[in-house]
Design an enzyme around this catalytic site. Structure first.
Site, PDB file in Angstrom:
ATOM      1  CE1 TYR A  70      28.315  30.194  25.490  1.00  0.00           C
ATOM      2  CE2 TYR A  70      29.534  32.254  25.393  1.00  0.00           C
ATOM      3  CZ  TYR A  70      29.360  30.995  25.918  1.00  0.00           C
ATOM      4  OH  TYR A  70      30.232  30.531  26.862  1.00  0.00           O
TER       5      TYR A  70
ATOM      6  CE  LYS B  31      33.356  32.701  28.853  1.00  0.00           C
ATOM      7  NZ  LYS B  31      34.001  32.576  30.183  1.00  0.00           N
TER       8      LYS B  31
HETATM    9  P1  NAP Z   1      30.655  25.622  36.350  1.00  0.00           P
HETATM   10  O1  NAP Z   1      31.076  24.312  36.878  1.00  0.00           O
HETATM   11  O2  NAP Z   1      29.227  26.025  36.567  1.00  0.00           O
HETATM   12  O3  NAP Z   1      31.650  26.733  36.906  1.00  0.00           O
HETATM   13  C1  NAP Z   1      31.345  28.119  36.855  1.00  0.00           C
HETATM   14  C2  NAP Z   1      31.708  28.675  38.199  1.00  0.00           C
HETATM   15  O4  NAP Z   1      31.583  30.098  38.208  1.00  0.00           O
HETATM   16  C3  NAP Z   1      30.782  28.153  39.302  1.00  0.00           C
HETATM   17  O5  NAP Z   1      31.548  27.630  40.355  1.00  0.00           O
HETATM   18  C4  NAP Z   1      30.052  29.409  39.722  1.00  0.00           C
HETATM   19  O6  NAP Z   1      29.588  29.418  41.045  1.00  0.00           O
HETATM   20  C5  NAP Z   1      31.146  30.433  39.503  1.00  0.00           C
HETATM   21  N1  NAP Z   1      30.662  31.788  39.626  1.00  0.00           N
HETATM   22  C6  NAP Z   1      29.648  32.394  38.964  1.00  0.00           C
HETATM   23  N2  NAP Z   1      29.492  33.653  39.418  1.00  0.00           N
HETATM   24  C7  NAP Z   1      30.446  33.835  40.379  1.00  0.00           C
HETATM   25  C8  NAP Z   1      30.805  34.920  41.226  1.00  0.00           C
HETATM   26  N3  NAP Z   1      30.157  36.103  41.188  1.00  0.00           N
HETATM   27  N4  NAP Z   1      31.837  34.748  42.093  1.00  0.00           N
HETATM   28  C9  NAP Z   1      32.500  33.582  42.174  1.00  0.00           C
HETATM   29  N5  NAP Z   1      32.200  32.515  41.401  1.00  0.00           N
HETATM   30  C10 NAP Z   1      31.185  32.646  40.516  1.00  0.00           C
HETATM   31  O7  NAP Z   1      30.838  25.687  34.760  1.00  0.00           O
HETATM   32  P2  NAP Z   1      32.157  25.610  33.841  1.00  0.00           P
HETATM   33  O8  NAP Z   1      31.639  25.273  32.495  1.00  0.00           O
HETATM   34  O9  NAP Z   1      33.185  24.766  34.490  1.00  0.00           O
HETATM   35  O10 NAP Z   1      32.617  27.128  33.786  1.00  0.00           O
HETATM   36  C11 NAP Z   1      33.953  27.546  34.096  1.00  0.00           C
HETATM   37  C12 NAP Z   1      34.442  28.525  33.050  1.00  0.00           C
HETATM   38  O11 NAP Z   1      34.606  27.817  31.818  1.00  0.00           O
HETATM   39  C13 NAP Z   1      33.496  29.682  32.758  1.00  0.00           C
HETATM   40  O12 NAP Z   1      34.240  30.871  32.548  1.00  0.00           O
HETATM   41  C14 NAP Z   1      32.841  29.240  31.455  1.00  0.00           C
HETATM   42  O13 NAP Z   1      32.312  30.324  30.720  1.00  0.00           O
HETATM   43  C15 NAP Z   1      34.031  28.594  30.787  1.00  0.00           C
HETATM   44  N6  NAP Z   1      33.746  27.748  29.628  1.00  0.00           N
HETATM   45  C16 NAP Z   1      32.877  26.718  29.738  1.00  0.00           C
HETATM   46  C17 NAP Z   1      32.603  25.937  28.616  1.00  0.00           C
HETATM   47  C18 NAP Z   1      31.596  24.821  28.684  1.00  0.00           C
HETATM   48  O14 NAP Z   1      31.109  24.380  27.643  1.00  0.00           O
HETATM   49  N7  NAP Z   1      31.266  24.317  29.872  1.00  0.00           N
HETATM   50  C19 NAP Z   1      33.255  26.192  27.400  1.00  0.00           C
HETATM   51  C20 NAP Z   1      34.165  27.242  27.328  1.00  0.00           C
HETATM   52  C21 NAP Z   1      34.401  28.021  28.455  1.00  0.00           C
HETATM   53  P3  NAP Z   1      27.984  29.191  41.239  1.00  0.00           P
HETATM   54  O15 NAP Z   1      27.704  27.787  40.820  1.00  0.00           O
HETATM   55  O16 NAP Z   1      27.782  29.457  42.705  1.00  0.00           O
HETATM   56  O17 NAP Z   1      27.274  30.195  40.394  1.00  0.00           O
END
Ligand code: NAP
Length: 261
Positions: free
Chosen positions: A158, A165
């Site tokens: 990570y 984070k």
């Molecule tokens: P996700 O569907 O890939 O969503 C992440 C989003 O961030 C995507 O829509 C991405 O757009 C967007 N993004 C990245 N850079 C950006 C920028 N400069 N401006 C605007 N948007 C941007 O994945 P997710 O897992 O749902 O992630 C959402 C949040 O949950 C994140 O903060 C992640 O760290 C957190 N989280 C996820 C998990 C897990 O296991 N999945 C666990 C804990 C926390 P693009 O696709 O265009 O890059």
């Protein structure tokens, strides 16, 4: 027992829906089911098609492109929020990114470029979007973002994302301390591993997903729907007494150091 939440007089902006698996979408589904009017932002036109499919046939929704690291895009996005809604009740920041190069290798080898990218996209954008939202947020307003336990303990690979984070969680507390006077709350949800696009970019995510489920007191991982339900609580009046918190929804995995059968 059922608690129904009526958000039909409320407005929300959800940032970061890439597809139906996105945690941002799991949250939006809860808001839409509660009658909320919801605007969406997406980073690039590449994702517009996926979002269009999700929003097809839904009332009171709109979407606008915005790279959260661009001040110009944020200015235009919040001008749209003002034009569509007048004011805003809820802001969902579901955005994170670190270059693959920063997660493939050793943490000690993190380059300044990768460090800056990860912290800028994944942590600073919470501060900048809160600043843009502030003039529009009503008293009783609520901001929610997404974090992960690698901020508190080492999760292999990570790397710089754990640092980002940690910054996001600290920023949540500083924002909460400043915005509370206006009646605005700021919290972050620490979600367990979920199979999303962002998660797939983490080396070894599949094995980590299985291990987290096995170690969790509930014997499974939490689900995106459970993230959505917690977000609904924090964004609505149900969470009216909570601000500055990092709230876990991970089937309890984070309380365990090890599990012996
Ligand atoms: P996700 O569907 O890939 O969503 C992440 C989003 O961030 C995507 O829509 C991405 O757009 C967007 N993004 C990245 N850079 C950006 C920028 N400069 N401006 C605007 N948007 C941007 O994945 P997710 O897992 O749902 O992630 C959402 C949040 O949950 C994140 O903060 C992640 O760290 C957190 N989280 C996820 C998990 C897990 O296991 N999945 C666990 C804990 C926390 P693009 O696709 O265009 O890059």
């Amino acid at each position: 027992m059922s608690i129904s939440v009526d958000l039909s007089s409320k407005t929300a902006l959800v940032m970061g829906v890439a597809n139906a698996r996105s945690l941002g979408w799991a949250i939006a589904e809860q808001l839409l089911a509660a009658g909320c009017r919801v605007g969406f932002s997406y980073q690039g036109e590449r994702l517009k098609g996926e979002l269009d499919k999700l929003l097809a046939g839904k009332e009171g929704v709109w979407a606008q492109q915005a790279d959260a690291t661009s001040e110009d895009d944020l200015t235009a996005l919040f001008a749209r929020v003002k034009a569509e809604f007048g004011t805003l009740d809820m802001l969902v920041h579901s955005i994170g990114f670190a270059p693959r190069s920063a997660m493939d290798g050793r943490f000690v080898d993190t380059t300044p470029e990768d460090w800056n990218t990860a912290l800028s996209v994944s942590a600073y954008t919470l501060v900048s979007t809160a600043r843009h939202a502030e003039p529009l947020l009503n008293a009783g307003g609520s901001i929610v973002s997404l974090t992960y336990h690698a901020s508190q303990q080492v999760v292999p690979k990570y790397n710089v994302m754990g640092v980002a984070k940690a910054a996001l969680e600290a920023a949540t507390r500083y924002l909460a301390s400043e915005m509370g006077a206006a009646g605005v709350r700021v919290n972050t949800i620490s979600a367990g591993p979920m199979r999303t696009i962002a998660a797939r970019s983490i080396p070894g995510f599949g094995a980590m997903y299985e291990k987290a489920a096995a170690a969790a007191p509930l014997g499974r991982n939490a689900t995106p729907e459970e993230v959505g339900k917690l977000a609904l609580f924090l964004l609505s009046d149900l969470g009216s007494g909570m601000t500055g918190q990092t709230v876990y929804v991970d089937a309890g995995a984070s309380i365990m150091t090890m599990k012996v059968d």
